[in-house]
Design a protein around this motif. Structure first.
Motif, PDB file in Angstrom:
ATOM      1  N   GLU A   6       0.865  -1.199   0.062  1.00  0.00           N
ATOM      2  CA  GLU A   6       0.108  -0.052   0.114  1.00  0.00           C
ATOM      3  C   GLU A   6       0.689   1.303   0.273  1.00  0.00           C
ATOM      4  N   PRO A   7       1.362   1.562  -0.943  1.00  0.00           N
ATOM      5  CA  PRO A   7       2.409   2.463  -1.223  1.00  0.00           C
ATOM      6  C   PRO A   7       1.606   4.087  -0.848  1.00  0.00           C
ATOM      7  N   ILE A   8       2.322   4.919  -0.222  1.00  0.00           N
ATOM      8  CA  ILE A   8       1.757   6.336  -0.010  1.00  0.00           C
ATOM      9  C   ILE A   8       1.934   6.901  -1.134  1.00  0.00           C
ATOM     10  N   VAL A   9       1.299   7.851  -1.550  1.00  0.00           N
ATOM     11  CA  VAL A   9       1.452   8.479  -2.806  1.00  0.00           C
ATOM     12  C   VAL A   9       1.626   9.910  -2.176  1.00  0.00           C
ATOM     13  N   ARG A  10       2.658  10.621  -2.887  1.00  0.00           N
ATOM     14  CA  ARG A  10       3.149  11.945  -2.624  1.00  0.00           C
ATOM     15  C   ARG A  10       2.228  13.031  -3.398  1.00  0.00           C
ATOM     16  N   LYS A  11       1.393  13.697  -2.848  1.00  0.00           N
ATOM     17  CA  LYS A  11       0.532  14.512  -3.539  1.00  0.00           C
ATOM     18  C   LYS A  11       1.711  15.781  -4.057  1.00  0.00           C
ATOM     19  N   LYS A  12       1.027  15.921  -5.289  1.00  0.00           N
ATOM     20  CA  LYS A  12       1.507  17.422  -5.716  1.00  0.00           C
ATOM     21  C   LYS A  12       1.038  18.623  -4.732  1.00  0.00           C
ATOM     22  N   LEU A  13       1.991  19.433  -4.906  1.00  0.00           N
ATOM     23  CA  LEU A  13       1.743  20.759  -4.076  1.00  0.00           C
ATOM     24  C   LEU A  13       0.355  21.497  -4.760  1.00  0.00           C
ATOM     25  N   SER A  14       0.306  21.572  -6.059  1.00  0.00           N
ATOM     26  CA  SER A  14      -0.877  22.217  -6.663  1.00  0.00           C
ATOM     27  C   SER A  14      -1.938  21.386  -6.123  1.00  0.00           C
ATOM     28  N   ASP A  15      -1.964  19.984  -6.108  1.00  0.00           N
ATOM     29  CA  ASP A  15      -3.380  19.356  -5.738  1.00  0.00           C
ATOM     30  C   ASP A  15      -3.670  19.653  -4.406  1.00  0.00           C
ATOM     31  N   GLU A  16      -2.909  19.823  -3.571  1.00  0.00           N
ATOM     32  CA  GLU A  16      -3.170  20.203  -2.185  1.00  0.00           C
ATOM     33  C   GLU A  16      -3.492  21.637  -2.041  1.00  0.00           C
ATOM     34  N   VAL A  17      -2.997  22.567  -2.675  1.00  0.00           N
ATOM     35  CA  VAL A  17      -3.682  23.889  -2.751  1.00  0.00           C
ATOM     36  C   VAL A  17      -5.091  23.864  -3.370  1.00  0.00           C
ATOM     37  N   PHE A  18      -5.215  23.096  -4.514  1.00  0.00           N
ATOM     38  CA  PHE A  18      -6.561  22.837  -4.998  1.00  0.00           C
ATOM     39  C   PHE A  18      -7.382  22.245  -3.876  1.00  0.00           C
ATOM     40  N   ALA A  19      -7.194  21.425  -3.199  1.00  0.00           N
ATOM     41  CA  ALA A  19      -7.967  20.658  -2.280  1.00  0.00           C
ATOM     42  C   ALA A  19      -8.508  21.683  -1.184  1.00  0.00           C
ATOM     43  N   ARG A  20      -7.455  22.576  -0.822  1.00  0.00           N
ATOM     44  CA  ARG A  20      -7.832  23.539   0.332  1.00  0.00           C
ATOM     45  C   ARG A  20      -8.697  24.766  -0.340  1.00  0.00           C
ATOM     46  N   LEU A  21      -8.448  25.166  -1.332  1.00  0.00           N
ATOM     47  CA  LEU A  21      -9.253  26.086  -1.854  1.00  0.00           C
ATOM     48  C   LEU A  21     -10.729  25.718  -2.276  1.00  0.00           C
ATOM     49  N   LYS A  22     -10.689  24.424  -2.750  1.00  0.00           N
ATOM     50  CA  LYS A  22     -11.996  23.831  -2.929  1.00  0.00           C
ATOM     51  C   LYS A  22     -12.801  23.799  -1.609  1.00  0.00           C
ATOM     52  N   HIS A  23     -12.337  23.344  -0.756  1.00  0.00           N
ATOM     53  CA  HIS A  23     -12.864  23.252   0.604  1.00  0.00           C
ATOM     54  C   HIS A  23     -13.553  24.575   1.029  1.00  0.00           C
ATOM     55  N   ALA A  52       2.452  26.541  -8.560  1.00  0.00           N
ATOM     56  CA  ALA A  52       1.515  25.477  -7.840  1.00  0.00           C
ATOM     57  C   ALA A  52       0.183  26.036  -7.539  1.00  0.00           C
ATOM     58  N   ILE A  53       0.086  27.591  -7.470  1.00  0.00           N
ATOM     59  CA  ILE A  53      -1.059  28.397  -7.155  1.00  0.00           C
ATOM     60  C   ILE A  53      -1.632  28.394  -8.427  1.00  0.00           C
ATOM     61  N   ARG A  54      -1.191  28.599  -9.588  1.00  0.00           N
ATOM     62  CA  ARG A  54      -1.520  28.804 -10.899  1.00  0.00           C
ATOM     63  C   ARG A  54      -2.371  27.665 -11.260  1.00  0.00           C
ATOM     64  N   GLU A  55      -1.591  26.540 -11.350  1.00  0.00           N
ATOM     65  CA  GLU A  55      -2.023  25.023 -11.779  1.00  0.00           C
ATOM     66  C   GLU A  55      -3.347  24.613 -10.760  1.00  0.00           C
ATOM     67  N   ALA A  56      -3.289  25.075  -9.318  1.00  0.00           N
ATOM     68  CA  ALA A  56      -4.718  24.971  -8.632  1.00  0.00           C
ATOM     69  C   ALA A  56      -5.862  25.757  -9.176  1.00  0.00           C
ATOM     70  N   MET A  57      -5.410  27.056  -9.559  1.00  0.00           N
ATOM     71  CA  MET A  57      -6.534  27.787  -9.991  1.00  0.00           C
ATOM     72  C   MET A  57      -6.961  27.429 -11.568  1.00  0.00           C
ATOM     73  N   GLN A  58      -6.383  26.930 -12.277  1.00  0.00           N
ATOM     74  CA  GLN A  58      -6.593  26.383 -13.417  1.00  0.00           C
ATOM     75  C   GLN A  58      -7.485  25.069 -13.293  1.00  0.00           C
ATOM     76  N   ALA A  59      -7.289  24.080 -12.219  1.00  0.00           N
ATOM     77  CA  ALA A  59      -7.960  22.998 -11.919  1.00  0.00           C
ATOM     78  C   ALA A  59      -9.286  23.572 -11.401  1.00  0.00           C
ATOM     79  N   LEU A  60      -9.411  24.728 -10.726  1.00  0.00           N
ATOM     80  CA  LEU A  60     -10.800  25.014 -10.170  1.00  0.00           C
ATOM     81  C   LEU A  60     -11.520  25.586 -11.099  1.00  0.00           C
ATOM     82  N   ALA A  61     -10.840  26.285 -12.261  1.00  0.00           N
ATOM     83  CA  ALA A  61     -11.765  26.629 -13.329  1.00  0.00           C
ATOM     84  C   ALA A  61     -12.167  25.614 -14.070  1.00  0.00           C
ATOM     85  N   GLY A  62     -11.327  24.601 -14.413  1.00  0.00           N
ATOM     86  CA  GLY A  62     -11.881  23.458 -15.216  1.00  0.00           C
ATOM     87  C   GLY A  62     -12.927  22.696 -14.665  1.00  0.00           C
ATOM     88  N   LYS A  63     -12.806  22.666 -13.150  1.00  0.00           N
ATOM     89  CA  LYS A  63     -14.053  22.021 -12.716  1.00  0.00           C
ATOM     90  C   LYS A  63     -15.271  23.050 -12.411  1.00  0.00           C
TER      91      LYS A  63
END
Length: 238
Positions: A6-23, A52-63
Motif C-alpha cells: 500500500e504505497p503512500i502517494v505523495r501529493k503534488k503541491l498544486s493538488d494540495e492547494v486545489f483541495a484547500r481552495l475547493k474546501h 502551484a497556485i496557478r495550476e490549482a486555479m486552472q484546476a478549479l476553473a476546469g471544474k
C-alpha cells in the motif's frame, strides 16, 4: 503471511492547494461572486510557489468552480445546472465527432426529451410565454436567407419551450443538446422552400400549445423533429 503493498502517494503541491481552495468554496468561506485571494496571498499562506497556485486555479476553473479573467482576480462562480453541463461540452463534441452512431443516439435522445418538454409547455404556458414563442417565430421569418441567423432563431424557439417547464435542469439539458447538434447542422435546411416547412411546423406547434392540447403538441413536435433529424450529419473530412 503475504504483505499487501500500500504505497503512500505523495501529493503534488498544486493538488494540495486545489483541495484547500475547493474546501473554502464548499464550506461557504468563499461564496459565489467573491474574489479569490491573490496569488501573493496564497503563496504566503501555503508556503508554495506561483506555479502551484496557478495550476490549482486552472484546476478549479476546469471544474467550473471559478472564472479566471486576464488581469483580474479569479472569482467564485455560482453553480447552476448550465455551468455543470457546460463542463462536458468539449468531451461531448469530441465523442460525437468520432461516431455517426453516437450522433444518431443524440438525435433520438433529443426527440425523446422534447416530447416531454412540449407536453409540459402545452399544460403550463402562459399568455406571455406564448407571445414569446410567436416573437421568436417572427424573428425566424425575418432571418430567411441568412442561414446562421435562421438556425440560431430555431434553437431559441426550442430553448424557449424548455424554459416554459420552469425547471432549470431541463433548460440546461436542452441548450446543451442543441449546441452539440449545431456543430453537425448541414446546409440542407437552406434549400429553397425547406425553411418554410420549419416555419409552418413551428406555427403548428405554437397553435397546439395555445390550445393547451398536449397530445396534438407532441404529435406536431415529433413530426417536426423526425423531418429535421436528417439535417444533422457528420461532415466528411476535408
Amino acid at each position: 503471511m503475504n504483505v499487501v503493498s500500500e504505497p503512500i502517494v505523495r501529493k503534488k503541491l498544486s493538488d494540495e492547494v486545489f483541495a484547500r481552495l475547493k474546501h473554502m468554496i464548499e464550506t461557504g468561506e468563499l461564496k459565489a461572486g467573491d474574489e479569490m485571494p491573490s496569488e501573493r496571498e496564497l503563496m504566503e499562506r501555503y508556503g508554495v510557489g506561483r506555479p502551484a497556485i496557478r495550476e490549482a486555479m486552472q484546476a478549479l476553473a476546469g471544474k467550473g468552480l471559478v472564472e479566471i479573467s486576464q488581469g483580474e482576480r479569479a472569482k467564485v462562480l455560482r453553480i447552476t445546472a448550465e455551468t455543470i453541463i457546460r463542463q462536458v461540452d468539449l468531451p461531448a463534441k469530441m465523442m460525437l465527432s468520432g461516431s455517426s452512431d453516437t450522433l444518431e443516439h443524440l438525435k433520438s435522445a433529443r426527440i425523446f426529451f422534447e416530447r416531454g418538454m412540449i407536453r409540459e409547455a402545452a399544460t403550463r404556458a402562459t399568455a406571455e410565454q406564448i407571445a414569446e414563442l410567436r416573437a421568436l417565430l417572427e424573428k425566424q421569418k425575418q432571418s430567411l436567407g441568412d442561414a446562421d441567423a435562421f438556425i440560431d432563431a430555431d434553437m431559441e424557439f426550442h430553448q424557449c419551450i424548455a424554459r416554459i417547464s420552469g425547471n432549470p435542469i431541463f433548460a440546461a439539458v436542452s441548450g446543451a443538446m442543441l449546441g452539440w447538434l449545431k456543430s453537425y447542422h448541414t446546409e440542407m435546411l437552406i434549400w429553397t422552400g425547406r425553411e418554410n416547412f420549419t416555419l409552418a411546423e413551428h406555427e403548428e406547434i405554437i397553435r397546439a400549445i395555445e390550445n393547451g392540447n398536449a397530445d396534438l403538441a407532441e404529435k406536431a413536435m415529433i413530426k417536426h423533429l423526425e423531418r429535421s433529424r436528417a439535417l444533422y450529419a457528420l461532415k466528411a473530412p476535408n
